[in-house]
Scaffold this active site. Structure first.
Site, PDB file in Angstrom:
ATOM      1  N   PHE A  12      36.250 -21.656  23.185  1.00 28.80           N
ATOM      2  CA  PHE A  12      36.828 -21.984  21.880  1.00 28.80           C
ATOM      3  C   PHE A  12      38.317 -22.354  22.029  1.00 28.80           C
ATOM      4  O   PHE A  12      38.707 -23.508  21.816  1.00 28.80           O
ATOM      5  CB  PHE A  12      36.598 -20.775  20.948  1.00 28.80           C
ATOM      6  CG  PHE A  12      37.444 -20.727  19.726  1.00 28.80           C
ATOM      7  CD1 PHE A  12      37.539 -21.824  18.874  1.00 28.80           C
ATOM      8  CD2 PHE A  12      38.136 -19.565  19.390  1.00 28.80           C
ATOM      9  CE1 PHE A  12      38.331 -21.765  17.726  1.00 28.80           C
ATOM     10  CE2 PHE A  12      38.910 -19.494  18.251  1.00 28.80           C
ATOM     11  CZ  PHE A  12      39.013 -20.594  17.424  1.00 28.80           C
ATOM     12  N   ASP A  32      35.207 -23.352  34.277  1.00 32.29           N
ATOM     13  CA  ASP A  32      34.424 -22.466  33.391  1.00 32.29           C
ATOM     14  C   ASP A  32      33.088 -22.127  34.051  1.00 32.29           C
ATOM     15  O   ASP A  32      32.530 -22.944  34.790  1.00 32.29           O
ATOM     16  CB  ASP A  32      34.156 -23.178  32.056  1.00 32.29           C
ATOM     17  CG  ASP A  32      34.037 -22.205  30.903  1.00 32.29           C
ATOM     18  OD1 ASP A  32      34.925 -22.173  30.048  1.00 32.29           O
ATOM     19  OD2 ASP A  32      33.030 -21.454  30.861  1.00 32.29           O
ATOM     20  N   LYS A  90      35.299  -7.280  35.774  1.00 33.30           N
ATOM     21  CA  LYS A  90      35.540  -8.129  36.956  1.00 33.30           C
ATOM     22  C   LYS A  90      36.263  -9.416  36.561  1.00 33.30           C
ATOM     23  O   LYS A  90      37.166  -9.874  37.263  1.00 33.30           O
ATOM     24  CB  LYS A  90      34.214  -8.499  37.628  1.00 33.30           C
ATOM     25  CG  LYS A  90      33.593  -7.383  38.425  1.00 33.30           C
ATOM     26  CD  LYS A  90      32.362  -7.935  39.135  1.00 33.30           C
ATOM     27  CE  LYS A  90      31.623  -6.890  39.917  1.00 33.30           C
ATOM     28  NZ  LYS A  90      30.328  -7.391  40.419  1.00 33.30           N
ATOM     29  N   TYR A 144      36.725  -4.466  27.920  1.00 35.52           N
ATOM     30  CA  TYR A 144      37.599  -5.571  27.503  1.00 35.52           C
ATOM     31  C   TYR A 144      39.052  -5.087  27.431  1.00 35.52           C
ATOM     32  O   TYR A 144      39.941  -5.678  28.051  1.00 35.52           O
ATOM     33  CB  TYR A 144      37.129  -6.072  26.144  1.00 35.52           C
ATOM     34  CG  TYR A 144      37.879  -7.284  25.625  1.00 35.52           C
ATOM     35  CD1 TYR A 144      37.660  -8.546  26.163  1.00 35.52           C
ATOM     36  CD2 TYR A 144      38.785  -7.168  24.574  1.00 35.52           C
ATOM     37  CE1 TYR A 144      38.333  -9.668  25.680  1.00 35.52           C
ATOM     38  CE2 TYR A 144      39.465  -8.273  24.078  1.00 35.52           C
ATOM     39  CZ  TYR A 144      39.236  -9.525  24.628  1.00 35.52           C
ATOM     40  OH  TYR A 144      39.907 -10.628  24.139  1.00 35.52           O
ATOM     41  N   THR A 174      41.858 -14.861  16.247  1.00 40.41           N
ATOM     42  CA  THR A 174      42.041 -16.295  16.003  1.00 40.41           C
ATOM     43  C   THR A 174      40.679 -16.930  15.729  1.00 40.41           C
ATOM     44  O   THR A 174      39.679 -16.539  16.333  1.00 40.41           O
ATOM     45  CB  THR A 174      42.696 -16.946  17.234  1.00 40.41           C
ATOM     46  OG1 THR A 174      43.933 -16.267  17.473  1.00 40.41           O
ATOM     47  CG2 THR A 174      42.967 -18.420  17.028  1.00 40.41           C
TER      48      THR A 174
END
Ligand code: NAD
Ligand code: UDP
Length: 312
Positions: A12, A32, A90, A144, A174
């Site tokens: 995004f 990516d 990771k 996270y 966001t």
């Protein structure tokens, strides 16, 4: 012009960043593994002569020659980062080590996409950069939150130990077009449910707050930060307007004209109760102020999802 690497470039935020960098004349390499990102987000860039796409996982090292690195790779939505939490750690930790190693080798400037989650469930409000946070190290969100905290530590240590040229930004919630229809974060979930006339599910009493920043404002400030010498951060970036999740649901119902109902579901574990950035530092150092308010940004995002649902 610079040769610039964007990890998570098919995601995004990463895809908007690639687009803006190309507009400004950069050579852009998007990297990516397509975990939450997709080729579709960048399909309009694939023919651009200065754009290159590499399928690669940042958990593995890579050798490239670049001037700038934006390290954006990491799933950001709780359902996606909790699906394979070991991999999330990771990605943040080994990914940061690999990207910092690359930055060190080629003397590149590197920006780390950190997060408001480093503050955990904050005891001070609004959150300033000087606050060290209140994070549960063993909960469902820890993969996270703690992964991003270690990434910040690595950035600072490579800077102090190896003089790597770093930039640390702490991004608050966001939203905007190009979020995946199944992204799972609150703005896209509510908009998609409202447009499908399905129930909007609120986790908990809906009194928890978030501050929502529109994507174009965020990309502007990330670029300002990367262009700024003599300031490494960390700096909060986000829109300080604060809304309860129930207010957000009601706004989206009004803007879409939907007849969907609100349904209350069990609250998520360790869900932060209040979140709002203090952006004084970004104002002072970067001369930045978000310019898109929530209704305007939601309007543009609703338009985007209307189109996506029609095509589907
Ligand atoms: P996103 O999930 O849309 O994008 C993340 C991208 O990273 C995807 O394209 C995904 O495929 C890729 N990726 C994930 N793991 C990877 C790996 N191991 N190797 C290579 N690529 C990998 O999320 P986003 O909202 O665009 O977030 C981008 C960055 O900004 C993330 O680092 C996120 O933590 C951070 N951030 C975002 C927000 C927000 O509200 N959008 C808030 C705080 C921080
Ligand atoms: N939330 C919700 N319904 C949803 C998705 C999220 O009520 O369908 C709530 C969630 O519990 C949290 C807030 O909205 O309090 C923001 O969640 P999100 O997953 O967007 O991001 P977070 O800020 O929690 O990482």
């Amino acid at each position: 012009m610079k040769r610039t690497l964007v990890t998570g470039g098919a995601g995004f935020l990463g895809s908007f960043l690639c687009e803006k960098l190309l507009d400004q004349g950069h050579e852009v390499i998007a990297l990516d593994n397509f975990y939450t990102g997709s080729r579709k987000n960048i399909s309009h860039l694939l023919d651009h002569p200065s754009f290159e796409l590499i399928r690669h996982d940042i958990v593995e090292p890579i050798l490239l020659e670049v001037d700038w690195i934006f390290n954006m790779a990491c799933p950001a939505s709780p359902i996606h980062y909790q699906y394979n939490p070991v991999k999330t750690v990771k990605t943040s930790v080994m990914g940061a080590i690999n990207m910092l190693g690359l930055a060190k080798r080629v003397s590149a400037r590197i920006l780390q996409a950190s997060t408001s989650e480093v503050y955990g469930d904050p005891e001070i409000h609004p959150q300033q950069e000087s606050y060290w946070g209140s994070v549960n190290p063993i909960g469902l969100r820890s993969c996270y939150d703690e992964g991003k905290r270690v990434a910040e530590t690595l950035m600072m240590d490579y800077h102090r130990q190896n003089q790597v040229d770093i930039k640390l930004v702490r991004i608050f919630n966001t939203y905007g077009p190009r979020m995946h229809i199944n992204d799972g974060r609150v703005v896209s979930n509510f908009i998609v449910a409202a447009l499908k006339e399905e129930p909007l599910e609120i986790f908990g009493d809906g009194e928890q707050t978030r501050s929502f920043c529109y994507v174009s404002d965020l990309i502007d400030v990330i670029l300002k930060m990367m262009n700024k010498d003599d300031f490494i951060g960390p700096v909060n970036i986000g829109n300080p307007g604060e809304f309860t999740i129930r207010e957000l649901a009601e706004k989206i119902l009004k803007l879409t004209g939907s007849r969907s109902k609100i349904q209350v579901r069990q609250e998520r574990s360790d869900d932060p109760v209040r979140r709002r950035p203090d952006i004084s530092l970004a104002r002072e150092k970067l001369g930045w102020e978000p310019s898109v308010d929530l209704e305007e940004g939601l309007g543009k995002t609703i338009e985007y999802f209307e189109k996506v649902l029609k095509e589907a």
